[in-house]
Design an enzyme around this catalytic site. Structure first.
Site, PDB file in Angstrom:
ATOM      1  N   ASP A  42       0.848  -1.194   0.000  1.00 24.02           N
ATOM      2  CA  ASP A  42       0.000   0.000   0.000  1.00 24.02           C
ATOM      3  C   ASP A  42       0.884   1.244   0.000  1.00 24.02           C
ATOM      4  OD1 ASP A  42      -2.856   0.966   0.326  1.00 24.02           O
ATOM      5  OD2 ASP A  42      -1.899   1.987   2.005  1.00 24.02           O
ATOM      6  N   HIS A  55      -5.251  14.705  -8.368  1.00 30.32           N
ATOM      7  CA  HIS A  55      -5.420  13.311  -8.778  1.00 30.32           C
ATOM      8  C   HIS A  55      -4.441  12.877  -9.863  1.00 30.32           C
ATOM      9  CE1 HIS A  55      -8.948  12.307  -6.400  1.00 30.32           C
ATOM     10  NE2 HIS A  55      -9.292  13.568  -6.556  1.00 30.32           N
ATOM     11  N   ASP A  59      -2.249   9.662  -9.575  1.00 26.34           N
ATOM     12  CA  ASP A  59      -2.161   8.558 -10.546  1.00 26.34           C
ATOM     13  C   ASP A  59      -0.725   8.315 -10.956  1.00 26.34           C
ATOM     14  OD1 ASP A  59      -4.832   8.106 -10.500  1.00 26.34           O
ATOM     15  OD2 ASP A  59      -5.253   8.863 -12.533  1.00 26.34           O
ATOM     16  N   GLU A  85      -4.778   2.406  -4.438  1.00 22.14           N
ATOM     17  CA  GLU A  85      -3.333   2.577  -4.291  1.00 22.14           C
ATOM     18  C   GLU A  85      -2.679   1.325  -3.705  1.00 22.14           C
ATOM     19  OE1 GLU A  85      -5.620   3.896  -2.392  1.00 22.14           O
ATOM     20  OE2 GLU A  85      -4.936   4.083  -0.321  1.00 22.14           O
ATOM     21  N   ARG A 105      13.758  -5.001  -0.459  1.00 18.98           N
ATOM     22  CA  ARG A 105      14.351  -4.357  -1.640  1.00 18.98           C
ATOM     23  C   ARG A 105      13.334  -3.410  -2.287  1.00 18.98           C
ATOM     24  NH1 ARG A 105      16.151  -8.813  -5.119  1.00 18.98           N
ATOM     25  NH2 ARG A 105      14.435  -8.656  -6.570  1.00 18.98           N
TER      26      ARG A 105
HETATM   27  P1  C2E Z   1      20.122 -16.703  -7.282  1.00 21.45           P
HETATM   28  O1  C2E Z   1      19.150 -16.707  -8.394  1.00 21.45           O
HETATM   29  O2  C2E Z   1      21.043 -17.888  -7.192  1.00 21.45           O
HETATM   30  O3  C2E Z   1      20.965 -15.377  -7.386  1.00 21.45           O
HETATM   31  C1  C2E Z   1      22.137 -15.218  -6.613  1.00 21.45           C
HETATM   32  C2  C2E Z   1      22.614 -13.800  -6.640  1.00 21.45           C
HETATM   33  O4  C2E Z   1      22.910 -13.390  -7.981  1.00 21.45           O
HETATM   34  C3  C2E Z   1      21.591 -12.804  -6.134  1.00 21.45           C
HETATM   35  O5  C2E Z   1      21.653 -12.730  -4.718  1.00 21.45           O
HETATM   36  C4  C2E Z   1      22.065 -11.520  -6.787  1.00 21.45           C
HETATM   37  O6  C2E Z   1      23.171 -11.006  -6.112  1.00 21.45           O
HETATM   38  C5  C2E Z   1      22.526 -11.993  -8.158  1.00 21.45           C
HETATM   39  N1  C2E Z   1      21.437 -11.904  -9.148  1.00 21.45           N
HETATM   40  C6  C2E Z   1      20.778 -12.904  -9.743  1.00 21.45           C
HETATM   41  N2  C2E Z   1      19.898 -12.436 -10.636  1.00 21.45           N
HETATM   42  C7  C2E Z   1      19.992 -11.088 -10.603  1.00 21.45           C
HETATM   43  C8  C2E Z   1      19.307 -10.052 -11.307  1.00 21.45           C
HETATM   44  O7  C2E Z   1      18.426 -10.232 -12.185  1.00 21.45           O
HETATM   45  N3  C2E Z   1      19.675  -8.784 -10.998  1.00 21.45           N
HETATM   46  C9  C2E Z   1      20.617  -8.528 -10.058  1.00 21.45           C
HETATM   47  N4  C2E Z   1      20.886  -7.229  -9.801  1.00 21.45           N
HETATM   48  N5  C2E Z   1      21.278  -9.492  -9.383  1.00 21.45           N
HETATM   49  C10 C2E Z   1      20.966 -10.761  -9.659  1.00 21.45           C
HETATM   50  P2  C2E Z   1      20.401 -12.141  -3.927  1.00 21.45           P
HETATM   51  O8  C2E Z   1      19.935 -10.868  -4.472  1.00 21.45           O
HETATM   52  O9  C2E Z   1      20.833 -12.140  -2.487  1.00 21.45           O
HETATM   53  O10 C2E Z   1      19.264 -13.222  -4.109  1.00 21.45           O
HETATM   54  C11 C2E Z   1      19.346 -14.503  -3.499  1.00 21.45           C
HETATM   55  C12 C2E Z   1      18.342 -15.440  -4.094  1.00 21.45           C
HETATM   56  O11 C2E Z   1      17.041 -14.907  -3.868  1.00 21.45           O
HETATM   57  C13 C2E Z   1      18.457 -15.625  -5.607  1.00 21.45           C
HETATM   58  O12 C2E Z   1      19.386 -16.632  -5.856  1.00 21.45           O
HETATM   59  C14 C2E Z   1      17.032 -16.023  -5.964  1.00 21.45           C
HETATM   60  O13 C2E Z   1      16.833 -17.411  -5.695  1.00 21.45           O
HETATM   61  C15 C2E Z   1      16.188 -15.222  -4.978  1.00 21.45           C
HETATM   62  N6  C2E Z   1      15.719 -13.940  -5.509  1.00 21.45           N
HETATM   63  C16 C2E Z   1      16.246 -12.716  -5.276  1.00 21.45           C
HETATM   64  N7  C2E Z   1      15.530 -11.766  -5.876  1.00 21.45           N
HETATM   65  C17 C2E Z   1      14.518 -12.379  -6.511  1.00 21.45           C
HETATM   66  C18 C2E Z   1      13.410 -11.897  -7.284  1.00 21.45           C
HETATM   67  O14 C2E Z   1      13.226 -10.697  -7.564  1.00 21.45           O
HETATM   68  N8  C2E Z   1      12.525 -12.844  -7.730  1.00 21.45           N
HETATM   69  C19 C2E Z   1      12.710 -14.170  -7.465  1.00 21.45           C
HETATM   70  N9  C2E Z   1      11.791 -15.029  -7.966  1.00 21.45           N
HETATM   71  N10 C2E Z   1      13.732 -14.652  -6.748  1.00 21.45           N
HETATM   72  C20 C2E Z   1      14.631 -13.773  -6.275  1.00 21.45           C
HETATM   73  P1  C2E Z   2      18.431  -6.153 -13.429  1.00 21.20           P
HETATM   74  O1  C2E Z   2      19.366  -6.445 -12.310  1.00 21.20           O
HETATM   75  O2  C2E Z   2      18.632  -4.870 -14.186  1.00 21.20           O
HETATM   76  O3  C2E Z   2      18.507  -7.372 -14.443  1.00 21.20           O
HETATM   77  C1  C2E Z   2      17.820  -7.355 -15.687  1.00 21.20           C
HETATM   78  C2  C2E Z   2      17.788  -8.741 -16.298  1.00 21.20           C
HETATM   79  O4  C2E Z   2      19.133  -9.206 -16.541  1.00 21.20           O
HETATM   80  C3  C2E Z   2      17.150  -9.787 -15.383  1.00 21.20           C
HETATM   81  O5  C2E Z   2      15.756  -9.759 -15.590  1.00 21.20           O
HETATM   82  C4  C2E Z   2      17.826 -11.061 -15.892  1.00 21.20           C
HETATM   83  O6  C2E Z   2      17.195 -11.498 -17.066  1.00 21.20           O
HETATM   84  C5  C2E Z   2      19.221 -10.598 -16.246  1.00 21.20           C
HETATM   85  N1  C2E Z   2      20.166 -10.791 -15.108  1.00 21.20           N
HETATM   86  C6  C2E Z   2      20.766  -9.831 -14.373  1.00 21.20           C
HETATM   87  N2  C2E Z   2      21.603 -10.367 -13.471  1.00 21.20           N
HETATM   88  C7  C2E Z   2      21.534 -11.710 -13.631  1.00 21.20           C
HETATM   89  C8  C2E Z   2      22.165 -12.825 -12.960  1.00 21.20           C
HETATM   90  O7  C2E Z   2      22.984 -12.688 -12.017  1.00 21.20           O
HETATM   91  N3  C2E Z   2      21.816 -14.068 -13.398  1.00 21.20           N
HETATM   92  C9  C2E Z   2      20.914 -14.243 -14.407  1.00 21.20           C
HETATM   93  N4  C2E Z   2      20.609 -15.516 -14.764  1.00 21.20           N
HETATM   94  N5  C2E Z   2      20.312 -13.232 -15.058  1.00 21.20           N
HETATM   95  C10 C2E Z   2      20.615 -11.979 -14.673  1.00 21.20           C
HETATM   96  P2  C2E Z   2      14.767 -10.351 -14.482  1.00 21.20           P
HETATM   97  O8  C2E Z   2      15.216 -11.710 -14.053  1.00 21.20           O
HETATM   98  O9  C2E Z   2      13.386 -10.247 -15.040  1.00 21.20           O
HETATM   99  O10 C2E Z   2      14.898  -9.373 -13.227  1.00 21.20           O
HETATM  100  C11 C2E Z   2      14.391  -8.043 -13.267  1.00 21.20           C
HETATM  101  C12 C2E Z   2      14.933  -7.212 -12.132  1.00 21.20           C
HETATM  102  O11 C2E Z   2      14.537  -7.782 -10.865  1.00 21.20           O
HETATM  103  C13 C2E Z   2      16.457  -7.139 -12.061  1.00 21.20           C
HETATM  104  O12 C2E Z   2      16.909  -6.132 -12.913  1.00 21.20           O
HETATM  105  C14 C2E Z   2      16.678  -6.804 -10.591  1.00 21.20           C
HETATM  106  O13 C2E Z   2      16.412  -5.428 -10.351  1.00 21.20           O
HETATM  107  C15 C2E Z   2      15.599  -7.605  -9.896  1.00 21.20           C
HETATM  108  N6  C2E Z   2      16.139  -8.923  -9.522  1.00 21.20           N
HETATM  109  C16 C2E Z   2      15.795 -10.115 -10.031  1.00 21.20           C
HETATM  110  N7  C2E Z   2      16.432 -11.100  -9.433  1.00 21.20           N
HETATM  111  C17 C2E Z   2      17.221 -10.537  -8.488  1.00 21.20           C
HETATM  112  C18 C2E Z   2      18.132 -11.078  -7.516  1.00 21.20           C
HETATM  113  O14 C2E Z   2      18.369 -12.291  -7.413  1.00 21.20           O
HETATM  114  N8  C2E Z   2      18.752 -10.173  -6.691  1.00 21.20           N
HETATM  115  C19 C2E Z   2      18.525  -8.826  -6.806  1.00 21.20           C
HETATM  116  N9  C2E Z   2      19.178  -8.019  -5.966  1.00 21.20           N
HETATM  117  N10 C2E Z   2      17.687  -8.298  -7.728  1.00 21.20           N
HETATM  118  C20 C2E Z   2      17.041  -9.151  -8.549  1.00 21.20           C
END
Ligand code: C2E
Ligand code: C2E
Length: 165
Positions: A42, A55, A59, A85, A105
Site C-alpha cells: 500500500d 489526482h 495517478d 493505491e 528491496r
Molecule cells: P540466485 O538466483 O542464485 O541469485 C544469486 C545472486 O545473484 C543474487 O543474490 C544476486 O546477487 C545476483 N542476481 C541474480 N539475478 C539477478 C538479477 O536479475 N539482478 C541482479 N541485480 N542481481 C541478480 P540475492 O539478491 O541475495 O538473491 C538470493 C536469491 O534470492 C536468488 O538466488 C534467488 O533465488 C532469490 N531472488 C532474489 N531476488 C529475486 C526476485 O526478484 N525474484 C525471485 N523469484 N527470486 C529472487
Molecule cells: P536487473 O538487475 O537490471 O537485471 C535485468 C535482467 O538481466 C534480469 O531480468 C535477468 O534477465 C538478467 N540478469 C541480471 N543479473 C543476472 C544474474 O545474475 N543471473 C541471471 N541468470 N540473469 C541476470 P529479471 O530476471 O526479469 O529481473 C528483473 C529485475 O529484478 C532485475 O533487474 C533486478 O532489479 C531484480 N532482480 C531479479 N532477481 C534478483 C536477484 O536475485 N537479486 C537482486 N538483488 N535483484 C534481482
C-alpha cells in the site's frame, strides 16, 4: 480478441496484471510449485498526496510505484494492481526468507525512485501445501500484516507468519 484478453489480464493505469489474473496465477502456482510468497503493498499517505498534489499526480505516483516494482522483480514473479493505491506481488516457488529480502528491496527502491517521494508498506504472507489454507486466507494474512505495518509507522515490511501461529 487479443486486445480484449489484454484488457482483462492487464490493469489499465499501471499495466501491471489485473487482480483476476493474479488470482488465477496463484492457483496455478499452488498446483505447480507447492509454495510461494505473497506481498500486499500500500502506498503510504496516499490520500494526503492526492489532496496536496491533485489526482493526476496521485495517478502518476501509482504508476511510478508500479514501474519500480516491475523493474525489480523477475519475469516469473507477478506484479498486480490490487485496487486503488494497493498493489501486490506474488513470488511463485519463493520461500519466506527470500520473500522478505525481496519485499525490503522493493520498499527501499520505491523510496529512492519516486517524485514526489512516496513510501510503501508491505505485508508478507507465505503459502505452502502444508498450510492447507485458501488463496483467500493467504490474502487475509497478508492484509493483517499490512495493517500492522501501517499501524506501526509505515515504510516497512511486516511478516504475518512470524507474528501469528
Ligand atoms: P540466485 O538466483 O542464485 O541469485 C544469486 C545472486 O545473484 C543474487 O543474490 C544476486 O546477487 C545476483 N542476481 C541474480 N539475478 C539477478 C538479477 O536479475 N539482478 C541482479 N541485480 N542481481 C541478480 P540475492 O539478491 O541475495 O538473491 C538470493 C536469491 O534470492 C536468488 O538466488 C534467488 O533465488 C532469490 N531472488 C532474489 N531476488 C529475486 C526476485 O526478484 N525474484 C525471485 N523469484 N527470486 C529472487
Ligand atoms: P536487473 O538487475 O537490471 O537485471 C535485468 C535482467 O538481466 C534480469 O531480468 C535477468 O534477465 C538478467 N540478469 C541480471 N543479473 C543476472 C544474474 O545474475 N543471473 C541471471 N541468470 N540473469 C541476470 P529479471 O530476471 O526479469 O529481473 C528483473 C529485475 O529484478 C532485475 O533487474 C533486478 O532489479 C531484480 N532482480 C531479479 N532477481 C534478483 C536477484 O536475485 N537479486 C537482486 N538483488 N535483484 C534481482
Amino acid at each position: 480478441r487479443e486486445e480484449l484478453e489484454n484488457l482483462v489480464i492487464t490493469d489499465h493505469l499501471t499495466k501491471l496484471y489485473s487482480r483476476n489474473f493474479l488470482d488465477d496465477q496463484i492457483h496455478l502456482s499452488m498446483e505447480r510449485d507447492g509454495f510461494g510468497t505473497f506481498l500486499l503493498i500500500d502506498i503510504d499517505n496516499f490520500k494526503a498526496i492526492n489532496d496536496t498534489f491533485g489526482h493526476q499526480i496521485g495517478d502518476s505516483v501509482i504508476v511510478q510505484v508500479a514501474n519500480v516494482l516491475e523493474a525489480n522483480i523477475r519475469d516469473n514473479d507477478i506484479g498486480a494492481r490490487w485496487g486503488g493505491e494497493e498493489l501486490a506481488v506474488y513470488l511463485p516457488g519463493v520461500d519466506l526468507e527470500i520473500g522478505i529480502v525481496i519485499a525490503n528491496r522493493l520498499v527501499k527502491k520505491v523510496q529512492d525512485n519516486t517524485t514526489p517521494q512516496v513510501t510503501i508498506s508491505c505485508g508478507v504472507a507465505h503459502w505452502s501445501a502444508e498450510h492447507k489454507d485458501s488463496v483467500q486466507q493467504l490474502f487475509h494474512r497478508a492484509d493483517q500484516a499490512l495493517y500492522i505495518a501501517k499501524d506501526t509507522g509505515k515504510n516497512k515490511v511486516v511478516v504475518q507468519d512470524l507474528l501469528i501461529q
